[in-house]
Design a protein around this motif. Sequence first.
Motif, short mmCIF file in Angstrom:
data_model
loop_
_atom_site.label_atom_id
_atom_site.label_comp_id
_atom_site.label_asym_id
_atom_site.label_seq_id
_atom_site.Cartn_x
_atom_site.Cartn_y
_atom_site.Cartn_z
N ALA A 257 52.59 -103.35 10.73
CA ALA A 257 52.79 -104.51 11.59
C ALA A 257 54.27 -104.69 11.91
CB ALA A 257 52.26 -105.77 10.93
N GLY A 258 54.54 -105.25 13.08
CA GLY A 258 55.91 -105.44 13.52
C GLY A 258 56.35 -106.88 13.44
N LEU A 259 56.33 -107.55 14.62
CA LEU A 259 56.85 -108.90 14.72
C LEU A 259 56.04 -109.90 13.90
CD1 LEU A 259 57.71 -109.42 18.46
CD2 LEU A 259 59.23 -109.70 16.51
N GLU A 260 56.75 -110.86 13.39
CA GLU A 260 56.08 -111.93 12.66
C GLU A 260 56.65 -113.26 13.09
OE1 GLU A 260 56.61 -111.16 8.57
OE2 GLU A 260 54.98 -109.69 8.46
N TRP A 261 55.74 -114.23 13.27
CA TRP A 261 56.15 -115.62 13.48
C TRP A 261 55.79 -116.37 12.22
CZ3 TRP A 261 54.15 -116.99 19.10
CH2 TRP A 261 54.93 -116.29 20.03
N PHE A 262 56.77 -116.84 11.50
CA PHE A 262 56.54 -117.58 10.25
C PHE A 262 55.62 -116.82 9.32
CE2 PHE A 262 56.97 -120.55 13.84
CZ PHE A 262 58.26 -121.00 13.56
N GLY A 263 55.90 -115.52 9.17
CA GLY A 263 55.16 -114.72 8.22
C GLY A 263 53.81 -114.24 8.69
N ARG A 264 53.42 -114.59 9.92
CA ARG A 264 52.12 -114.13 10.41
C ARG A 264 52.30 -113.40 11.73
NH1 ARG A 264 48.64 -119.11 11.11
NH2 ARG A 264 47.18 -117.57 11.95
N GLN A 265 51.42 -112.43 11.95
CA GLN A 265 51.50 -111.72 13.22
C GLN A 265 50.89 -112.59 14.32
OE1 GLN A 265 49.16 -108.12 13.68
NE2 GLN A 265 50.93 -107.11 14.61
N LEU B 189 63.51 -113.00 18.24
CA LEU B 189 64.05 -113.49 19.50
C LEU B 189 64.37 -112.35 20.47
CD1 LEU B 189 66.59 -116.08 18.03
CD2 LEU B 189 64.38 -116.58 19.07
N ASN B 190 64.11 -111.12 20.02
CA ASN B 190 64.51 -109.96 20.79
C ASN B 190 63.39 -109.54 21.75
OD1 ASN B 190 65.32 -107.50 21.73
ND2 ASN B 190 65.52 -106.53 19.72
N PRO B 191 63.61 -109.62 23.05
CA PRO B 191 62.54 -109.24 23.99
C PRO B 191 62.10 -107.79 23.82
CG PRO B 191 64.62 -109.66 25.14
CD PRO B 191 64.80 -110.11 23.73
N LEU B 192 63.05 -106.92 23.42
CA LEU B 192 62.68 -105.52 23.22
C LEU B 192 61.67 -105.39 22.09
CD1 LEU B 192 66.00 -103.48 23.55
CD2 LEU B 192 64.24 -103.90 25.26
N ALA B 193 61.82 -106.23 21.06
CA ALA B 193 60.90 -106.17 19.93
C ALA B 193 59.49 -106.53 20.38
CB ALA B 193 61.37 -107.13 18.84
N TYR B 194 59.40 -107.50 21.30
CA TYR B 194 58.08 -107.87 21.82
C TYR B 194 57.48 -106.73 22.62
CZ TYR B 194 58.74 -112.60 20.23
OH TYR B 194 58.91 -113.68 19.44
N GLY B 195 58.37 -106.07 23.42
CA GLY B 195 57.90 -104.94 24.20
C GLY B 195 57.36 -103.84 23.30
N VAL B 196 58.13 -103.48 22.29
CA VAL B 196 57.72 -102.42 21.37
C VAL B 196 56.43 -102.82 20.65
CG1 VAL B 196 58.34 -101.24 19.23
CG2 VAL B 196 60.04 -101.51 21.04
N GLY C 54 65.64 -110.97 5.85
CA GLY C 54 64.98 -112.09 6.54
C GLY C 54 65.72 -112.53 7.79
N TRP C 55 67.05 -112.65 7.72
CA TRP C 55 67.79 -113.14 8.89
C TRP C 55 67.67 -112.18 10.07
CZ3 TRP C 55 71.61 -110.03 10.81
CH2 TRP C 55 72.12 -109.04 9.96
N ALA C 56 67.66 -110.87 9.75
CA ALA C 56 67.54 -109.88 10.82
C ALA C 56 66.16 -109.95 11.43
CB ALA C 56 67.83 -108.49 10.28
N ARG C 57 65.16 -110.25 10.60
CA ARG C 57 63.80 -110.37 11.13
C ARG C 57 63.69 -111.59 12.04
NH1 ARG C 57 59.78 -110.03 6.27
NH2 ARG C 57 61.71 -109.96 5.05
#
Lengths: 370, 293
Positions: free
Chosen positions: B256-264, B231-238, B223-226
């Motif tokens: 699915a990749g990035l999640e904000w509070f458990g939702r894409q 906050l990682n701009p590269l993650a948003y790019g990917v 969870g902490w790494a997620r």
Amino acid sequence: MQPRAGDDAPTQATLPTAARTGPHAAESAPEPAYAISTRGLVKSYPGPDGTTTHAVRGLDLDVGQGETFAFLGPNGAGKSTTIALLCALARPTAGRATVAGADVLGEPDQVRRQVGMLFQHSALDTDLTAEQNLHIHARLYGMSRRDARRRATETLEAVGLTDRRRSPVRTLSGGMRRRLELARGLLHAPRILFLDEPTTGLDPHARAQVWEHLRALRDRQGTTLFVTTHYLEEAENCDRLAIIDGGRLVAQGTPFALKDAIGDDRVVLRTSDDPSAHQVVRRTAPPGTVTALDTEGISLRVPNGSSWIPRLCAALEAHGIPVRSASATPPTLDDVFFHHTGRSIHTARPAPTPTTTQPTATTATTEGGP
Amino acid sequence: MTTSALKTAGVPDTPGSPDPAAPAPPSRLRRELRAVHALVHRDLLRLSTQRTHTALMLIQPVLYLFILGGGLAALIPNSTLGVGYQTYLFPGVLMMTVQTPAIMVGIRLITDRQSGYLRELLMAPVRRSTLLLGSCAGGTTVAAVQGAVLLALAGAVGLPYDPLLLALLLAGMVLASFTITALSLALAVTLGRPEVFHMLLGLVMMPLLFLSGGFFPLESLPGWARSLAALNPLAYGVDLLRRGITLRVPDQAAVAGLEWFGRQPPLLLEAAALLATGTAALLWAAHRFNRPE
């Protein structure tokens, strides 16, 4: 060094009257009398431990239109800082400066459009060709592509680099790079060109070439040249020069006037017995004359040096001291520099340690030996 | 450049005037735009003259794609990722490709400062922020060009050469390049010393890449790494690139990749976040850069 009447005369004479010191005098004039004019210009940097480093301390400078003006001083005297202030690259701590009719604080862009700059250290993109470097620069100055291309061609030709225009800068020699930078400085046809040590690190041939181009530029375009240098012979060839030391202007005037202010020629005599001859010379020379004894022989400063040589020789012969050689040289800029700063520009050291005024017996005896 | 003269031939721009600072100089905006263009032009010229350097920069992501991707493809079953591993890796590799030249912009600002070239740029009669904008535009362009070259490999990882897909991927790369360039510039004007910059890069580059979701799904991370990844701009790019692929080629949809509070988060919001970060970084950099000596 004795104080003499007229010492400061050329320095004072070149300072302008108060007429131009009004805050907006220069801006309102369509063609300002001076290309560069500063009053009380100060630049201080915060140093370590809360101290303040004063790089420039109250500079009053006037450079006329079309003049070739040399800024002479040892390393660390404040030359580069002054140039940075005049190009609106750095903000003065106090005082004001008007360059090409624009105030460096109020209209920095206006100043930069009118001035060109040749930095002390080469600043070219070495991966690009000569032509590409110029093109990028011209575009930075807001020229259209067509103008940029035309000016690049013109300036490359002016500095004699047309045949190398497609060569990457890294393949150019030091002298060629300097000339390319000169071309770049001229792209936007500046009215004033600042040159910070333009020939440092160049061989004599390349130096001569750079100066050839500078002179041609002055003659053809009437460009004002502001050159910092520590080569005396370069300062000698300028219309006027200012000597800066420790952030202060110590003298300003034409090379002739500055040398003339020193007035006296330097007479050097070499005899078979310099220490004894020194005593004779001291008695013969006019009272108050500075005489010195060192490995070079006996030296003294007198007006009309050459006319004194026969008299000194006669006196020495009368004492049975044969004279091996005698010479009289008019004052050089190094003498001027020495006069104002207490040291030679070639041996510019942090602490003033004049050599000629402190003759030592040891040097005299070894020299005076058989 | 020889043909570009035609483009400006019709512009009334005091042609033939020996003095560009003559009575009617080009408008302020035009001069600033020309300065921006000059810096982009410089970057493109460097890109074309340093062919070996460019080729080497492109080889690295290609090696990742085919060696790392090829090796792991056999180990990772398609079912865990939703797609073959090389297809999964492709957005990450594209991000790697654009990230290197984008970061170089910050390093170049520092080396330009040390070489004295920056002083030379600062002499130009334009705003300092214009110069910074020009550097950013140049870095973004170069990064996007390099990324576009790598798009040629889409077929090799099982993606169709669909113009809209390629355009989407390119747009994603431009956006990510802009943000990374701006961040790099912000870092460069703040740090000032190249050693510190390089040290910081060495420290954060690997975590940033691994937390980008380009190599493995973020959901397999603790969870902490997620949270860090969010906050990682590269993650948003990917993520943008991956969702672009999903949009056009649904059968190649990865997990699915990035999640904000458990939702894409919505795709556009993700893009907006990236854009806002880049803009903020650029503004900050311009603010710092504007301070005269």
